[in-house]
Design a protein around this motif. Structure first.
Motif, PDB file in Angstrom:
ATOM      1  N   TYR A   1       0.833  -1.210   0.000  1.00  0.00           N
ATOM      2  CA  TYR A   1       0.000   0.000   0.000  1.00  0.00           C
ATOM      3  C   TYR A   1       0.869   1.261   0.000  1.00  0.00           C
ATOM      4  CZ  TYR A   1      -3.026   3.690   1.737  1.00  0.00           C
ATOM      5  OH  TYR A   1      -3.687   4.883   1.902  1.00  0.00           O
ATOM      6  N   LEU A   2       1.886   1.295   0.869  1.00  0.00           N
ATOM      7  CA  LEU A   2       2.730   2.489   0.936  1.00  0.00           C
ATOM      8  C   LEU A   2       3.506   2.680  -0.370  1.00  0.00           C
ATOM      9  CD1 LEU A   2       3.055   4.701   3.046  1.00  0.00           C
ATOM     10  CD2 LEU A   2       5.204   3.638   3.710  1.00  0.00           C
ATOM     11  N   ARG A   3       3.913   1.587  -1.002  1.00  0.00           N
ATOM     12  CA  ARG A   3       4.596   1.695  -2.296  1.00  0.00           C
ATOM     13  C   ARG A   3       3.654   2.290  -3.347  1.00  0.00           C
ATOM     14  NH1 ARG A   3       9.093   0.495  -3.540  1.00  0.00           N
ATOM     15  NH2 ARG A   3       9.430  -1.077  -1.935  1.00  0.00           N
ATOM     16  N   GLU A   4       2.390   1.852  -3.334  1.00  0.00           N
ATOM     17  CA  GLU A   4       1.392   2.411  -4.253  1.00  0.00           C
ATOM     18  C   GLU A   4       1.238   3.914  -4.022  1.00  0.00           C
ATOM     19  OE1 GLU A   4      -3.434   2.388  -4.752  1.00  0.00           O
ATOM     20  OE2 GLU A   4      -2.498   0.519  -4.108  1.00  0.00           O
ATOM     21  N   VAL A   5       1.144   4.306  -2.757  1.00  0.00           N
ATOM     22  CA  VAL A   5       1.033   5.725  -2.416  1.00  0.00           C
ATOM     23  C   VAL A   5       2.259   6.479  -2.934  1.00  0.00           C
ATOM     24  CG1 VAL A   5       1.074   7.359  -0.468  1.00  0.00           C
ATOM     25  CG2 VAL A   5      -0.466   5.368  -0.413  1.00  0.00           C
TER      26      VAL A   5
ATOM     27  N   THR B   1      -6.636  13.209  -4.945  1.00  0.00           N
ATOM     28  CA  THR B   1      -7.000  12.004  -4.203  1.00  0.00           C
ATOM     29  C   THR B   1      -6.255  10.797  -4.746  1.00  0.00           C
ATOM     30  OG1 THR B   1      -8.907  11.635  -5.644  1.00  0.00           O
ATOM     31  CG2 THR B   1      -9.296  12.848  -3.600  1.00  0.00           C
ATOM     32  N   GLY B   2      -6.032   9.836  -3.869  1.00  0.00           N
ATOM     33  CA  GLY B   2      -5.443   8.548  -4.214  1.00  0.00           C
ATOM     34  C   GLY B   2      -6.230   7.476  -3.481  1.00  0.00           C
ATOM     35  N   THR B   3      -5.642   6.318  -3.310  1.00  0.00           N
ATOM     36  CA  THR B   3      -6.297   5.223  -2.598  1.00  0.00           C
ATOM     37  C   THR B   3      -6.198   5.462  -1.093  1.00  0.00           C
ATOM     38  OG1 THR B   3      -5.664   3.719  -4.374  1.00  0.00           O
ATOM     39  CG2 THR B   3      -6.391   2.717  -2.312  1.00  0.00           C
ATOM     40  N   ARG B   4      -7.282   5.918  -0.489  1.00  0.00           N
ATOM     41  CA  ARG B   4      -7.345   6.242   0.941  1.00  0.00           C
ATOM     42  C   ARG B   4      -6.297   7.271   1.355  1.00  0.00           C
ATOM     43  NH1 ARG B   4      -6.544   2.411   4.929  1.00  0.00           N
ATOM     44  NH2 ARG B   4      -5.083   1.455   3.554  1.00  0.00           N
ATOM     45  N   VAL B   5      -5.909   8.140   0.422  1.00  0.00           N
ATOM     46  CA  VAL B   5      -4.971   9.220   0.729  1.00  0.00           C
ATOM     47  C   VAL B   5      -5.346  10.466  -0.048  1.00  0.00           C
ATOM     48  CG1 VAL B   5      -2.975   7.729   1.198  1.00  0.00           C
ATOM     49  CG2 VAL B   5      -3.311   8.649  -1.091  1.00  0.00           C
TER      50      VAL B   5
ATOM     51  N   LEU C   1       8.675   3.892   3.835  1.00  0.00           N
ATOM     52  CA  LEU C   1       8.656   2.864   2.784  1.00  0.00           C
ATOM     53  C   LEU C   1       9.978   2.096   2.785  1.00  0.00           C
ATOM     54  CD1 LEU C   1       7.342   1.421   0.422  1.00  0.00           C
ATOM     55  CD2 LEU C   1       8.159   3.266  -1.068  1.00  0.00           C
ATOM     56  N   LYS C   2      11.079   2.796   2.909  1.00  0.00           N
ATOM     57  CA  LYS C   2      12.397   2.150   2.969  1.00  0.00           C
ATOM     58  C   LYS C   2      12.457   1.207   4.165  1.00  0.00           C
ATOM     59  CE  LYS C   2      17.205   3.346   3.775  1.00  0.00           C
ATOM     60  NZ  LYS C   2      18.067   4.421   4.238  1.00  0.00           N
TER      61      LYS C   2
END
Length: 186
Positions: free
Chosen positions: A84-88, A134-138, A177-178
């Motif tokens: 999820y964090l990578r997608e964000v 907007t993004g996925t839940r962000v 993310l790292k």
């Protein structure tokens, strides 16, 4: 034995506005509650850990419960995993094609998907030069004058979208993310 999954808990409102929570004490409380490989990043409520629970809602409730039980505070926790964090990270519209100053970029993580009518009701022109997408839940947020001067801050988005939210600067998102990636390799 259930496989351990790496999670990130993004705590809302920690060590700002009077909710003081020392990260070493939180780390210890979570470890005592059965969370594994607990790590924190800076003092703003970023907690990484492994856990056999796969349901983010149950984990959020568990983290919130540990904080309430040990520190007497109600602190919402928004859960994220590496995918999820990578997608964000990869879908920031202010970096894909725009190349904005990363010190002026923020991500507001939302507890759920916002109602599209509430997002559409925000008068974007009224808040320029601030912008959001907007993004996925962000929400990706660009504040050229800095977050401290932003009119569209975390409280603004929570009030307008009727959702719990917590905001991180782009440097923190990158570092988290790292760290998630490093923990997934172990």
């Amino acid at each position: 034995m259930m496989k351990q999954k790496v999670w990130l808990a993004l705590l809302r409102g920690v060590n700002v506005s009077g909710k003081m929570l020392k990260m070493p004490a939180l780390k210890s409380a979570l470890e005592q509650a059965g969370f594994k490989q607990v790590k924190t990043y800076i003092q703003s409520g970023n907690v990484l850990f492994t856990h056999s629970e796969q349901d983010p809602a149950k984990l959020s409730a568990a983290v919130t419960g540990v904080i309430r039980e040990n520190f007497g505070m109600d602190v919402p926790a928004i859960m994220a995993d590496e995918a999820y964090l990578r997608e964000v990270f990869e879908n920031n519209p202010f970096l894909n094609g725009r190349n904005e100053d990363i010190t002026r970029l923020y991500v507001t993580f939302l507890a759920d998907v916002p109602t599209s009518s509430l997002v559409d009701a925000l008068d974007r022109q009224k808040y320029l030069p601030e912008e959001f997408e907007t993004g996925t839940r962000v929400l990706y947020f660009y504040s050229p004058l800095g977050y401290g001067n932003a009119r569209m801050n975390n409280n603004f988005f929570e009030n307008k979208l009727k959702l719990t939210a917590t905001t991180r600067n782009w440097k923190s998102v990158s570092e988290l993310l790292k760290m998630l990636g490093e923990m997934n390799v172990q």
